[in-house]
Scaffold this active site. Structure first.
Site: not given
Ligand code: OAD
Length: 228
Positions: A88-89, A104, A112, A136, A173, A175, A200-201
């Protein structure tokens, strides 16, 4: 060649933005049910906004890293390229990516809960917490998807279509634990795409990957660019 990429929090780790799971993950320190659900917001909008405001400030100070930049470069090199992100960045867009599907939402969006008006607000910190709608006076919420909420229908449908139609599907990147996003690599693989993972995992995607690159996003994606 039709190239599709799915990214998760790990691609922004090298920009100094914490991931959610793993050793230094946000969900190790914070309880998602207190911060990232509609119920949490109903109970304590100020607390939820304080947490999002903190994250907005972290992201505002961060710069896109080499991983984001390689993906922007890939988009330039390959005409049939699409990037699907759980992040979301907004760092992909800041690195120059244009064909981005946000599954996401986006942390810079506010919506609102009264009139539904949606806007981008890039101020960090926000001058007032919780912020109010200028049309509003209703309460604004972050324009992100919370646990228990549906993903934006159009974005999700497009992500499925693109995954079904992939020649190469690159997963970076993530999981691969949060559905439906985590299903996309499997959708692509079932339709015959070559699956490349950069992480990396190991993840649940690893056993199905044709190429598995156990490196950070920046190093790993540079290798992928050479492979393509
Ligand atoms: P996670 O935090 O679950 O996973 C981050 C992944 O990035 C892990 O597999 C790490 O091994 C990997 N990683 C760490 N550093 C890396 C690096 N330098 N380069 C490449 N990979 C690295 O994040 P997501 O999979 O994105 O949802 O999480 C999915 C969703 O769960 C998020 O979008 C968020 C969260 O709750 C919502 O907010 C709705």
């Amino acid at each position: 060649m039709k190239i599709r990429v799915l990214t998760g929090a790990g691609i922004s780790a090298e920009s100094g933005i914490p991931t959610f799971r793993g050793k230094d993950g946000l969900w190790n320190k914070y309880d998602p049910t207190e911060l990232a659900t509609p119920e949490a917001f109903q109970k304590d909008p100020k607390l939820v906004w304080e947490w999002y405001d903190w994250r907005r400030q972290l992201i505002a100070k961060a710069e896109p890293n080499e991983g984001h930049k390689v993906l922007a470069q890939m988009e330039e090199n390959f005409p049939d390229f699409w990037l699907v992100t759980q992040n979301v960045d907004g760092l992909h867009q800041r690195a120059g990516s244009k064909k981005v599907i946000e599954l996401h939402g986006n942390i810079w969006k506010v919506r609102c809960i009264g009139c539904g008006k949606e806007d981008y607000d890039y101020r960090a910190p926000l001058p007032e917490i919780p912020p109010e709608c200028d049309s509003c006076g209703g309460l604004l919420r972050p324009g992100v998807v919370w646990f228990g909420e549906s993903l934006p229908v159009d974005a999700l449908q497009r992500a499925y279509e693109l995954s079904e139609d992939a020649d190469v599907f690159i997963v970076v990147g993530t999981s691969a634990q949060v559905y439906p996003a985590a299903e996309l690599p499997f959708v692509a693989k079932r339709r015959g795409a070559k699956l490349i993972e950069v992480n990396p995992e190991e993840t649940p995607v690893t056993p199905y990957a044709d190429v598995s690159i156990r490196e950070s996003a920046s190093t790993g994606l540079r290798k992928v660019l050479e492979l393509l």
